[in-house]
Design a protein around this motif. Structure first.
Motif, PDB file in Angstrom:
ATOM      1  N   ALA A  92       0.841  -1.203   0.000  1.00 33.20           N
ATOM      2  CA  ALA A  92       0.000   0.000   0.000  1.00 33.20           C
ATOM      3  C   ALA A  92       0.875   1.252   0.000  1.00 33.20           C
ATOM      4  O   ALA A  92       1.863   1.335   0.724  1.00 33.20           O
ATOM      5  CB  ALA A  92      -0.922   0.008   1.214  1.00 33.20           C
ATOM      6  N   GLY A  93       0.511   2.218  -0.841  1.00 26.21           N
ATOM      7  CA  GLY A  93       1.231   3.488  -0.901  1.00 26.21           C
ATOM      8  C   GLY A  93       2.613   3.406  -1.478  1.00 26.21           C
ATOM      9  O   GLY A  93       3.480   4.219  -1.128  1.00 26.21           O
ATOM     10  N   SER A  94       2.876   2.448  -2.365  1.00 27.93           N
ATOM     11  CA  SER A  94       4.260   2.213  -2.802  1.00 27.93           C
ATOM     12  C   SER A  94       4.579   2.597  -4.247  1.00 27.93           C
ATOM     13  O   SER A  94       5.734   2.476  -4.641  1.00 27.93           O
ATOM     14  CB  SER A  94       4.602   0.731  -2.613  1.00 27.93           C
ATOM     15  N   LEU A  95       3.619   3.057  -5.026  1.00 32.34           N
ATOM     16  CA  LEU A  95       3.968   3.462  -6.395  1.00 32.34           C
ATOM     17  C   LEU A  95       4.881   4.690  -6.327  1.00 32.34           C
ATOM     18  O   LEU A  95       4.533   5.690  -5.700  1.00 32.34           O
ATOM     19  CB  LEU A  95       2.720   3.801  -7.211  1.00 32.34           C
ATOM     20  N   PRO A  96       6.028   4.637  -6.967  1.00 30.81           N
ATOM     21  CA  PRO A  96       6.990   5.732  -6.841  1.00 30.81           C
ATOM     22  C   PRO A  96       6.534   7.035  -7.509  1.00 30.81           C
ATOM     23  O   PRO A  96       6.949   8.108  -7.087  1.00 30.81           O
ATOM     24  CB  PRO A  96       8.248   5.193  -7.524  1.00 30.81           C
ATOM     25  N   ASP A  97       5.683   6.940  -8.511  1.00 29.16           N
ATOM     26  CA  ASP A  97       5.299   8.147  -9.244  1.00 29.16           C
ATOM     27  C   ASP A  97       3.894   8.653  -8.889  1.00 29.16           C
ATOM     28  O   ASP A  97       3.228   9.266  -9.699  1.00 29.16           O
ATOM     29  CB  ASP A  97       5.422   7.909 -10.755  1.00 29.16           C
ATOM     30  N   SER A 102       0.031  10.668   3.629  1.00 29.46           N
ATOM     31  CA  SER A 102       0.961  10.072   4.594  1.00 29.46           C
ATOM     32  C   SER A 102       0.339   8.850   5.259  1.00 29.46           C
ATOM     33  O   SER A 102       1.041   7.896   5.602  1.00 29.46           O
ATOM     34  CB  SER A 102       1.377  11.106   5.636  1.00 29.46           C
ATOM     35  N   ALA A 103      -0.983   8.847   5.413  1.00 26.19           N
ATOM     36  CA  ALA A 103      -1.659   7.694   6.007  1.00 26.19           C
ATOM     37  C   ALA A 103      -1.489   6.452   5.126  1.00 26.19           C
ATOM     38  O   ALA A 103      -1.208   5.356   5.619  1.00 26.19           O
ATOM     39  CB  ALA A 103      -3.139   7.992   6.197  1.00 26.19           C
ATOM     40  N   MET A 104      -1.639   6.615   3.809  1.00 31.17           N
ATOM     41  CA  MET A 104      -1.503   5.468   2.903  1.00 31.17           C
ATOM     42  C   MET A 104      -0.043   5.031   2.809  1.00 31.17           C
ATOM     43  O   MET A 104       0.245   3.840   2.776  1.00 31.17           O
ATOM     44  CB  MET A 104      -2.058   5.809   1.524  1.00 31.17           C
ATOM     45  N   LYS A 105       0.884   5.983   2.787  1.00 31.96           N
ATOM     46  CA  LYS A 105       2.308   5.625   2.735  1.00 31.96           C
ATOM     47  C   LYS A 105       2.709   4.822   3.962  1.00 31.96           C
ATOM     48  O   LYS A 105       3.538   3.920   3.882  1.00 31.96           O
ATOM     49  CB  LYS A 105       3.173   6.880   2.665  1.00 31.96           C
ATOM     50  N   GLY A 106       2.126   5.149   5.097  1.00 34.71           N
ATOM     51  CA  GLY A 106       2.480   4.466   6.342  1.00 34.71           C
ATOM     52  C   GLY A 106       1.561   3.310   6.692  1.00 34.71           C
ATOM     53  O   GLY A 106       1.616   2.801   7.812  1.00 34.71           O
ATOM     54  N   ALA A 107       0.715   2.873   5.765  1.00 36.66           N
ATOM     55  CA  ALA A 107      -0.270   1.823   6.071  1.00 36.66           C
ATOM     56  C   ALA A 107       0.393   0.506   6.460  1.00 36.66           C
ATOM     57  O   ALA A 107      -0.112  -0.216   7.306  1.00 36.66           O
ATOM     58  CB  ALA A 107      -1.205   1.615   4.886  1.00 36.66           C
ATOM     59  N   GLY A 108       1.500   0.167   5.851  1.00 38.92           N
ATOM     60  CA  GLY A 108       2.258  -1.010   6.275  1.00 38.92           C
ATOM     61  C   GLY A 108       1.631  -2.358   5.953  1.00 38.92           C
ATOM     62  O   GLY A 108       1.823  -3.310   6.709  1.00 38.92           O
ATOM     63  N   PHE A 109       0.901  -2.475   4.895  1.00 31.23           N
ATOM     64  CA  PHE A 109       0.362  -3.775   4.504  1.00 31.23           C
ATOM     65  C   PHE A 109       0.457  -3.940   2.991  1.00 31.23           C
ATOM     66  O   PHE A 109       0.687  -2.982   2.259  1.00 31.23           O
ATOM     67  CB  PHE A 109      -1.090  -3.971   4.977  1.00 31.23           C
ATOM     68  N   PRO A 123     -13.088   2.719   3.155  1.00 27.15           N
ATOM     69  CA  PRO A 123     -11.678   3.114   3.143  1.00 27.15           C
ATOM     70  C   PRO A 123     -11.206   3.744   4.457  1.00 27.15           C
ATOM     71  O   PRO A 123     -10.076   3.503   4.880  1.00 27.15           O
ATOM     72  CB  PRO A 123     -11.589   4.130   2.011  1.00 27.15           C
ATOM     73  N   ASP A 124     -12.066   4.529   5.098  1.00 24.61           N
ATOM     74  CA  ASP A 124     -11.646   5.212   6.329  1.00 24.61           C
ATOM     75  C   ASP A 124     -11.420   4.255   7.491  1.00 24.61           C
ATOM     76  O   ASP A 124     -10.647   4.560   8.392  1.00 24.61           O
ATOM     77  CB  ASP A 124     -12.688   6.275   6.727  1.00 24.61           C
ATOM     78  N   GLU A 125     -12.067   3.108   7.493  1.00 25.98           N
ATOM     79  CA  GLU A 125     -11.834   2.129   8.554  1.00 25.98           C
ATOM     80  C   GLU A 125     -10.502   1.410   8.368  1.00 25.98           C
ATOM     81  O   GLU A 125      -9.844   1.072   9.328  1.00 25.98           O
ATOM     82  CB  GLU A 125     -12.966   1.096   8.589  1.00 25.98           C
ATOM     83  N   VAL A 126     -10.109   1.182   7.110  1.00 24.64           N
ATOM     84  CA  VAL A 126      -8.871   0.446   6.841  1.00 24.64           C
ATOM     85  C   VAL A 126      -7.662   1.367   6.927  1.00 24.64           C
ATOM     86  O   VAL A 126      -6.647   1.008   7.530  1.00 24.64           O
ATOM     87  CB  VAL A 126      -8.939  -0.242   5.456  1.00 24.64           C
ATOM     88  N   VAL A 127      -7.763   2.557   6.322  1.00 22.63           N
ATOM     89  CA  VAL A 127      -6.664   3.525   6.348  1.00 22.63           C
ATOM     90  C   VAL A 127      -7.238   4.891   6.736  1.00 22.63           C
ATOM     91  O   VAL A 127      -7.585   5.699   5.876  1.00 22.63           O
ATOM     92  CB  VAL A 127      -5.941   3.613   4.984  1.00 22.63           C
ATOM     93  N   PRO A 128      -7.348   5.149   8.033  1.00 22.76           N
ATOM     94  CA  PRO A 128      -7.861   6.461   8.456  1.00 22.76           C
ATOM     95  C   PRO A 128      -6.927   7.568   7.962  1.00 22.76           C
ATOM     96  O   PRO A 128      -5.711   7.439   8.009  1.00 22.76           O
ATOM     97  CB  PRO A 128      -7.839   6.379   9.985  1.00 22.76           C
ATOM     98  N   GLY A 129      -7.509   8.623   7.407  1.00 19.69           N
ATOM     99  CA  GLY A 129      -6.713   9.741   6.911  1.00 19.69           C
ATOM    100  C   GLY A 129      -6.326   9.606   5.447  1.00 19.69           C
ATOM    101  O   GLY A 129      -5.487  10.364   4.964  1.00 19.69           O
ATOM    102  N   ASN A 130      -6.923   8.637   4.730  1.00 21.60           N
ATOM    103  CA  ASN A 130      -6.616   8.487   3.299  1.00 21.60           C
ATOM    104  C   ASN A 130      -7.216   9.654   2.516  1.00 21.60           C
ATOM    105  O   ASN A 130      -8.011  10.419   3.042  1.00 21.60           O
ATOM    106  CB  ASN A 130      -7.135   7.145   2.770  1.00 21.60           C
ATOM    107  N   ASN A 131      -6.828   9.795   1.252  1.00 17.33           N
ATOM    108  CA  ASN A 131      -7.321  10.895   0.412  1.00 17.33           C
ATOM    109  C   ASN A 131      -8.425  10.460  -0.550  1.00 17.33           C
ATOM    110  O   ASN A 131      -8.559  11.027  -1.620  1.00 17.33           O
ATOM    111  CB  ASN A 131      -6.166  11.485  -0.410  1.00 17.33           C
TER     112      ASN A 131
END
Length: 159
Positions: A92-97, A102-109, A123-131
């Motif tokens: 999650a949050g790993s596409l370089p371009d 920050s919530a998705m980058k730090g999701a860790g799954f 989406p808000d339950e799985v990654v709170p603070g997503n866009n």
């Protein structure tokens, strides 16, 4: 053998015809039965592939209605949301371009079917603070299943 005799022969094979013609009729019956069986099998496969095509079209339609406003399935084509090409198995949050929250980058799954199912539902339950605003989730379990199946088919090249 004349046409009328042949038609009579097909209709009543044992109606006084010589033995050798009755044997030939028996061979015709077997041939017709075999050809009918093959035609049935071939048409069954054809209808199966048509059903599969309809299923994929249905999955794509749900994806288009629910996700395509922001996401694409083309590798490298990021829009308001990141592309979803080969999302299953991706961190999650790993596409370089793409500029993730920050919530998705730090999701860790890593995305799998179960994580996608929950995220698409809420989406808000799985990654709170997503866009993903204003998207708040897809209520239909059937529709979520179709979206995930479509995303997997794009990744694996299934028709």
């Amino acid at each position: 053998m004349k046409r009328r005799q042949f038609i009579t022969f097909l209709a009543w094979p044992n109606a006084g015809w010589p033995q050798d013609l009755r044997v030939r009729h028996s061979n015709w019956v077997h041939l017709i039965a075999a050809l009918s069986g093959m035609a049935c099998m071939l048409s069954s496969h054809s209808s199966l592939s048509q059903d599969l095509g309809k299923e994929v079209a249905s999955e794509q339609q749900v994806f288009n209605n629910a996700c395509r406003t922001c996401h694409t399935i083309k590798e490298g084509d990021n829009r308001q949301g990141p592309n979803l090409y080969k999302i299953v198995g991706r961190k999650a949050g790993s596409l370089p371009d793409y500029n993730y929250s920050s919530a998705m980058k730090g999701a860790g799954f890593v995305w799998d079917e179960e994580k996608l199912e929950h995220f698409i539902a809420s989406p808000d339950e799985v990654v709170p603070g997503n866009n993903m605003k204003p998207y708040s989730g897809l209520a239909s379990t059937d529709d979520r299943t179709k979206v995930i199946a479509f995303l997997q088919s794009v990744s694996t090249g299934r028709p």
